[in-house]
Design a protein around this motif. Structure first.
Motif, PDB file in Angstrom:
ATOM      1  N   VAL A 119      16.081 -92.748 -27.140  1.00 28.70           N
ATOM      2  CA  VAL A 119      14.788 -92.844 -26.468  1.00 28.70           C
ATOM      3  C   VAL A 119      14.921 -92.618 -24.968  1.00 28.70           C
ATOM      4  CG1 VAL A 119      12.825 -94.353 -25.973  1.00 28.70           C
ATOM      5  CG2 VAL A 119      13.858 -94.372 -28.247  1.00 28.70           C
ATOM      6  N   LEU A 120      15.818 -93.341 -24.335  1.00 30.11           N
ATOM      7  CA  LEU A 120      15.940 -93.299 -22.878  1.00 30.11           C
ATOM      8  C   LEU A 120      16.199 -91.911 -22.301  1.00 30.11           C
ATOM      9  CD1 LEU A 120      17.887 -96.621 -22.245  1.00 30.11           C
ATOM     10  CD2 LEU A 120      15.458 -96.178 -21.895  1.00 30.11           C
ATOM     11  N   THR A 125      13.970 -88.031 -18.680  1.00 31.50           N
ATOM     12  CA  THR A 125      13.690 -86.628 -18.377  1.00 31.50           C
ATOM     13  C   THR A 125      12.212 -86.432 -18.071  1.00 31.50           C
ATOM     14  OG1 THR A 125      15.486 -85.935 -19.862  1.00 31.50           O
ATOM     15  CG2 THR A 125      13.895 -84.249 -19.211  1.00 31.50           C
ATOM     16  N   ASP A 126      11.355 -87.037 -18.858  1.00 28.43           N
ATOM     17  CA  ASP A 126       9.919 -86.899 -18.647  1.00 28.43           C
ATOM     18  C   ASP A 126       9.492 -87.503 -17.321  1.00 28.43           C
ATOM     19  OD1 ASP A 126       7.354 -86.047 -19.958  1.00 28.43           O
ATOM     20  OD2 ASP A 126       6.868 -88.162 -19.610  1.00 28.43           O
ATOM     21  N   ALA A 127      10.156 -88.594 -16.911  1.00 28.94           N
ATOM     22  CA  ALA A 127       9.821 -89.262 -15.653  1.00 28.94           C
ATOM     23  C   ALA A 127      10.445 -88.581 -14.439  1.00 28.94           C
ATOM     24  CB  ALA A 127      10.263 -90.721 -15.708  1.00 28.94           C
ATOM     25  N   GLY A 128      11.313 -87.591 -14.655  1.00 34.94           N
ATOM     26  CA  GLY A 128      11.946 -86.905 -13.557  1.00 34.94           C
ATOM     27  C   GLY A 128      13.145 -87.630 -12.990  1.00 34.94           C
ATOM     28  N   GLN A 129      13.642 -88.638 -13.708  1.00 43.11           N
ATOM     29  CA  GLN A 129      14.807 -89.396 -13.244  1.00 43.11           C
ATOM     30  C   GLN A 129      16.104 -88.629 -13.509  1.00 43.11           C
ATOM     31  OE1 GLN A 129      14.020 -92.821 -15.578  1.00 43.11           O
ATOM     32  NE2 GLN A 129      12.483 -93.641 -14.176  1.00 43.11           N
ATOM     33  N   LYS A 149       5.018 -90.294 -28.203  1.00 42.49           N
ATOM     34  CA  LYS A 149       5.169 -90.914 -26.888  1.00 42.49           C
ATOM     35  C   LYS A 149       4.308 -90.251 -25.813  1.00 42.49           C
ATOM     36  CE  LYS A 149       8.478 -93.679 -28.364  1.00 42.49           C
ATOM     37  NZ  LYS A 149       8.307 -95.143 -28.473  1.00 42.49           N
ATOM     38  N   GLY A 150       3.692 -89.123 -26.121  1.00 40.50           N
ATOM     39  CA  GLY A 150       2.870 -88.446 -25.142  1.00 40.50           C
ATOM     40  C   GLY A 150       3.671 -87.780 -24.033  1.00 40.50           C
ATOM     41  N   THR A 151       4.935 -87.496 -24.291  1.00 40.83           N
ATOM     42  CA  THR A 151       5.783 -86.835 -23.306  1.00 40.83           C
ATOM     43  C   THR A 151       5.536 -85.326 -23.325  1.00 40.83           C
ATOM     44  OG1 THR A 151       7.539 -86.984 -24.982  1.00 40.83           O
ATOM     45  CG2 THR A 151       7.608 -88.563 -23.187  1.00 40.83           C
ATOM     46  N   ASP A 152       6.011 -84.668 -22.282  1.00 42.56           N
ATOM     47  CA  ASP A 152       5.764 -83.235 -22.129  1.00 42.56           C
ATOM     48  C   ASP A 152       7.096 -82.518 -21.940  1.00 42.56           C
ATOM     49  OD1 ASP A 152       4.130 -81.008 -22.012  1.00 42.56           O
ATOM     50  OD2 ASP A 152       3.748 -81.181 -19.856  1.00 42.56           O
ATOM     51  N   LEU A 153       7.898 -82.549 -22.989  1.00 36.01           N
ATOM     52  CA  LEU A 153       9.254 -82.018 -22.945  1.00 36.01           C
ATOM     53  C   LEU A 153       9.358 -80.765 -23.801  1.00 36.01           C
ATOM     54  CD1 LEU A 153      11.108 -85.434 -23.435  1.00 36.01           C
ATOM     55  CD2 LEU A 153      10.675 -84.251 -21.270  1.00 36.01           C
TER      56      LEU A 153
END
Length: 284
Positions: free
Chosen positions: A80-81, A86-90, A109-113
């Motif tokens: 998960v992490l 990646t989605d958060a730009g970390q 999760k509504g991510t945009d990967l």
């Protein structure tokens, strides 16, 4: 000296904060000029330890400097992490999953990967410390399977393909226990994929992802009762970025190195068929 950083769920919040405060130069880093990642900044990529981080560290130690790529590998021990970071730009990218898992993750999760390339396949396997052949798995025994949607579906198809269960006709990669029409007397234990190898002593058989099998000192080509077939398999592991970062020059360079003859030889020499090259480009 090679710099590896292991991040577990227990320190996720601290790690995420630390990553967020460091100037990684990612495309989503507001300190980056015009939102564009600088080519001279390190490419920070998250990966599960084996074989993904091993492969990346081979690239880092042997190929990256000559190619002008600064590469930083951060290890994660869950599924998960790496995506949320990646989605958060970390982090700039990750390498640990296959396309069906990514599609399911984005949806839930509504991510945009998005994926940019395939690199390798780890054939899923059925393992046991209590029986020596598939035919010895009988009614009343317990089989552990990964509990995330796509890996559970993948595990159930492997069991069905080998006659241990029967699935509903036409069920896809998201098959669940509810799609089993004939359990043939088997009981199932759903576990986080990373913990399935540790359950081997407590169940009669287990379906284990290749990277976690290797991490548990299992030799898939030797120890598995059966392995997935590689031909036509949709579960090749992919390099993933946040959508919009597909053309980051550092990512393009990394993919070129991952698809090199040197990496192909490294995979073939080190994993004895438990990991196989599956080079391809997926970005549209």
């Amino acid at each position: 000296m090679r710099k590896n950083i292991k991040i577990t769920a227990g320190v996720a919040a601290t790690a995420a904060l630390a990553l967020g405060l460091t100037a990684c130069g990612t495309a989503s880093d507001p300190s980056s000029k015009d939102g564009a990642a600088s080519a001279d900044k390190p490419l920070v990529i998250g990966a599960t330890p084996t074989p993904q981080a091993d492969i990346l560290n081979f690239v880092k130690d042997n190929l990256a400097e000559k190619a002008g790529l600064k590469l930083e590998v951060k290890e994660f021990t869950d599924y998960v992490l790496p995506n949320t970071a990646t989605d958060a730009g970390q982090i700039d990218a990750n390498y640990f999953q296959h396309q069906p898992y990514l599609d399911d993750f984005n949806k839930k999760k509504g991510t945009d990967l998005t994926s940019v390339a395939t690199v390798h396949l780890e054939p899923l396997g059925i393992y046991s410390k209590k029986v020596h052949a598939l035919k010895d798995i009988k009614a009343g025994q317990t089989v552990a399977v990964p509990n995330d949607t796509t890996n559970e579906g993948r595990a159930l198809h492997l069991l069905a393909d080998n006659g241990l269960i029967t699935l509903k006709k036409g069920v896809g990669t998201d098959a669940s226990l509810a799609d089993i029409t004939d359990k043939k007397g088997l009981e199932f234990k759903e576990l986080d994929a990373a913990t399935v190898p540790r359950a081997l002593n407590d169940v009669d058989a287990a379906v284990i992802n290749g990277n976690f099998a290797i991490g548990a000192k299992l030799q898939p080509a030797k120890d598995a009762l059966v392995l997935e077939k590689a031909e036509g398999n949709p579960y090749a592991n992919i390099v993933v970025v946040k959508k919009g970062n597909e053309k980051d020059a550092r990512v393009t360079k990394l993919v070129e190195l991952l698809h090199s003859p040197e990496v192909k030889k490294f995979i073939e020499d080190h994993y004895d068929g438990a990991v196989v090259p599956a080079f391809g480009t997926t970005a549209k």
